[in-house]
Design an enzyme around this catalytic site. Structure first.
Site, short mmCIF file in Angstrom:
data_model
loop_
_atom_site.label_atom_id
_atom_site.label_comp_id
_atom_site.label_asym_id
_atom_site.label_seq_id
_atom_site.Cartn_x
_atom_site.Cartn_y
_atom_site.Cartn_z
N ASP A 148 1.91 33.81 -12.50
CA ASP A 148 3.30 33.96 -12.92
C ASP A 148 4.23 33.75 -11.73
O ASP A 148 4.02 34.34 -10.66
CB ASP A 148 3.49 35.37 -13.51
CG ASP A 148 4.77 35.47 -14.31
OD1 ASP A 148 5.85 35.20 -13.75
OD2 ASP A 148 4.69 35.82 -15.50
N ASN A 179 11.11 24.24 -11.99
CA ASN A 179 11.12 23.81 -13.40
C ASN A 179 10.69 24.92 -14.36
O ASN A 179 11.20 25.01 -15.47
CB ASN A 179 10.19 22.59 -13.54
CG ASN A 179 9.89 22.24 -14.97
OD1 ASN A 179 10.75 21.71 -15.68
ND2 ASN A 179 8.68 22.54 -15.43
N TYR A 219 19.89 33.02 -22.36
CA TYR A 219 19.22 31.92 -21.63
C TYR A 219 20.27 31.09 -20.89
O TYR A 219 20.11 30.77 -19.71
CB TYR A 219 18.45 31.07 -22.64
CG TYR A 219 17.96 29.73 -22.15
CD1 TYR A 219 16.78 29.62 -21.41
CD2 TYR A 219 18.64 28.55 -22.45
CE1 TYR A 219 16.31 28.39 -20.98
CE2 TYR A 219 18.18 27.32 -22.04
CZ TYR A 219 17.02 27.23 -21.30
OH TYR A 219 16.56 26.01 -20.88
N GLY A 220 21.37 30.77 -21.59
CA GLY A 220 22.43 29.98 -20.96
C GLY A 220 23.01 30.67 -19.74
O GLY A 220 23.34 30.02 -18.75
N ALA A 221 23.12 32.00 -19.83
CA ALA A 221 23.67 32.75 -18.69
C ALA A 221 22.77 32.62 -17.46
O ALA A 221 23.25 32.51 -16.33
CB ALA A 221 23.84 34.22 -19.07
N LYS A 230 20.82 30.05 -16.79
CA LYS A 230 20.95 28.68 -16.26
C LYS A 230 22.31 28.50 -15.57
O LYS A 230 22.41 27.78 -14.57
CB LYS A 230 20.76 27.66 -17.38
CG LYS A 230 19.33 27.60 -17.94
CD LYS A 230 18.32 27.11 -16.90
CE LYS A 230 16.97 26.79 -17.51
NZ LYS A 230 15.97 26.34 -16.53
N1 LIG Z 1 12.75 21.19 -23.78
C1 LIG Z 1 14.08 21.09 -23.80
O1 LIG Z 1 14.69 20.65 -24.80
C2 LIG Z 1 14.86 21.50 -22.58
C3 LIG Z 1 16.25 21.27 -22.59
C4 LIG Z 1 17.00 21.62 -21.46
C5 LIG Z 1 16.35 22.18 -20.37
N2 LIG Z 1 14.99 22.40 -20.39
C6 LIG Z 1 14.38 22.97 -19.19
O2 LIG Z 1 13.29 22.15 -18.80
C7 LIG Z 1 12.33 22.94 -18.07
C8 LIG Z 1 10.94 22.68 -18.60
O3 LIG Z 1 10.87 23.13 -19.94
P1 LIG Z 1 9.88 22.49 -21.01
O4 LIG Z 1 10.70 22.19 -22.20
O5 LIG Z 1 9.06 21.42 -20.37
O6 LIG Z 1 8.99 23.78 -21.36
P2 LIG Z 1 7.43 23.97 -21.63
O7 LIG Z 1 6.81 22.76 -22.23
O8 LIG Z 1 7.32 25.26 -22.35
O9 LIG Z 1 6.82 24.09 -20.14
C9 LIG Z 1 7.12 25.18 -19.33
C10 LIG Z 1 6.22 25.15 -18.11
O10 LIG Z 1 6.54 26.27 -17.27
C11 LIG Z 1 5.40 27.12 -17.14
N3 LIG Z 1 5.89 28.50 -17.09
C12 LIG Z 1 6.66 29.12 -18.00
N4 LIG Z 1 6.89 30.38 -17.62
C13 LIG Z 1 6.26 30.55 -16.44
C14 LIG Z 1 6.13 31.64 -15.54
N5 LIG Z 1 6.69 32.83 -15.81
N6 LIG Z 1 5.41 31.48 -14.42
C15 LIG Z 1 4.83 30.28 -14.15
N7 LIG Z 1 4.93 29.22 -14.94
C16 LIG Z 1 5.63 29.35 -16.08
C17 LIG Z 1 4.52 26.79 -18.36
O11 LIG Z 1 3.14 27.06 -18.17
P3 LIG Z 1 2.48 28.50 -18.60
O12 LIG Z 1 3.10 28.89 -19.91
O13 LIG Z 1 1.02 28.22 -18.67
O14 LIG Z 1 2.85 29.42 -17.48
C18 LIG Z 1 4.74 25.28 -18.46
O15 LIG Z 1 3.97 24.60 -17.51
C19 LIG Z 1 12.81 24.38 -18.18
O16 LIG Z 1 13.50 24.75 -16.99
C20 LIG Z 1 13.78 24.36 -19.36
O17 LIG Z 1 14.72 25.40 -19.28
C21 LIG Z 1 14.24 22.07 -21.47
#
Ligand SMILES: NC(=O)c1ccc[n+]([C@@H]2O[C@H](COP(=O)([O-])OP(=O)(O)OC[C@H]3O[C@@H](n4cnc5c(N)ncnc54)[C@H](OP(=O)(O)O)[C@@H]3O)[C@@H](O)[C@H]2O)c1
Length: 245
Positions: free
Chosen positions: A65, A91, A156-158, A160
């Site tokens: 984590d 990320n 969540y927005g807060a 970011k």
């Molecule tokens: N998807 C969208 O539409 C979207 C839009 C705007 C911004 N974003 C941003 O893009 C980024 C990536 O999101 P995503 O959509 O690719 O999400 P995702 O597919 O759920 O991937 C999240 C990644 O982060 C890891 N993770 C989550 N919590 C963690 C923790 N506490 N410690 C260590 N690793 C952790 C997860 O692995 P584990 O769960 O195995 O730890 C996974 O590798 C984020 O910052 C998100 O806010 C996404």
């Protein structure tokens, strides 16, 4: 761990086991970066390592984590052993629960600020000496929820929005050390996090995170000093990067 040679350029990517983080890591691997990658699910991380090792000269996984200080320290130590650090990608992020602010009680912030703001900041603190040695780049992944008022997305927005302000401030504070920081809003993508936000919806009309690959390919080829302090949108027609592809 896969390590064949000491890579000349090294990147650390949090949340690299799937989704956007894995796509960014694939681009970095293709550009010849050695990688330190993180995530909690060991099996998913091992699968990512196997995939990335086709192109990356070295891949080290650190499972755990991101709010765990030992995990962050292990990631930085892995980069140091590989030779240093050119790029840090914050990320990994969590969504928390979606719902109107009027029904929100403060404890529901729970892990949101530690995961989305605290952990990236401390990782930056640890990484700065290595990044300063190499004129490095910090990339903090943000969202349109940081700037838009989307009902239900307030907490969540807060986090970011806080990350955005920290990033701009850090960029100003670190500029003299030769370290640059940027924000990237990747746009809506078909990932696990996005499905969690819309549990009852078919999200197959959203693009896969691979849609951001041209942007990352462009970004990592820039002179990092030239882009410091900027906020990029990876999917939209953002003249700052599209004109220079
Ligand atoms: N998807 C969208 O539409 C979207 C839009 C705007 C911004 N974003 C941003 O893009 C980024 C990536 O999101 P995503 O959509 O690719 O999400 P995702 O597919 O759920 O991937 C999240 C990644 O982060 C890891 N993770 C989550 N919590 C963690 C923790 N506490 N410690 C260590 N690793 C952790 C997860 O692995 P584990 O769960 O195995 O730890 C996974 O590798 C984020 O910052 C998100 O806010 C996404």
């Amino acid at each position: 761990m896969t390590q064949m040679t000491n890579p000349t350029r090294i990147a650390l990517v949090t949340g690299a086991s799937r989704g956007l983080g894995l796509v960014i890591s694939r681009v970095l691997a293709g550009l010849g970066y050695g990688l330190v990658i993180g995530g909690r699910d060991r099996k998913a991380l091992a699968d990512a390592e196997a995939l990335l090792s086709h192109d990356a000269p070295a891949v080290v996984t650190v499972a755990g984590d991101i709010t765990d200080a030992a995990v962050r320290a292990d990631m930085i130590e892995a980069a140091r052993r590989m030779g240093g650090l050119n790029v840090l990608i914050n990320n990994a992020s969590e969504l928390g629960s979606i719902g109107p602010l009027l029904t929100f009680d403060v404890p529901r912030f729970g892990r949101l600020f530690p995961v989305n703001v605290g952990a990236p900041l401390v990782l930056i603190q640890l990484a700065t000496p290595l990044l300063a040695d190499r004129g490095g780049l910090i990339v903090n992944i943000t969202s349109d929820a940081a700037t838009g008022a989307y009902p239900g997305w307030g907490p969540y927005g807060a986090t970011k929005a806080a990350l955005e302000l920290l990033t701009r401030t850090l960029d100003a504070e670190l500029h003299d050390k030769g370290v640059s920081a940027v924000l990237v809003d990747p746009g809506d993508m078909q990932t696990r996090m996005h499905q969690e936000a819309y549990p009852d919806q078919d999200i197959s009309d959203r693009p896969l995170p691979d849609v951001t690959m041209p942007f990352w390919t462009w970004l990592f080829r820039q002179d990092f000093k030239d882009i410091h302090g900027q906020r990029f949108t990876a999917q939209q027609e953002d003249a700052r990067w599209l004109q220079r592809v």
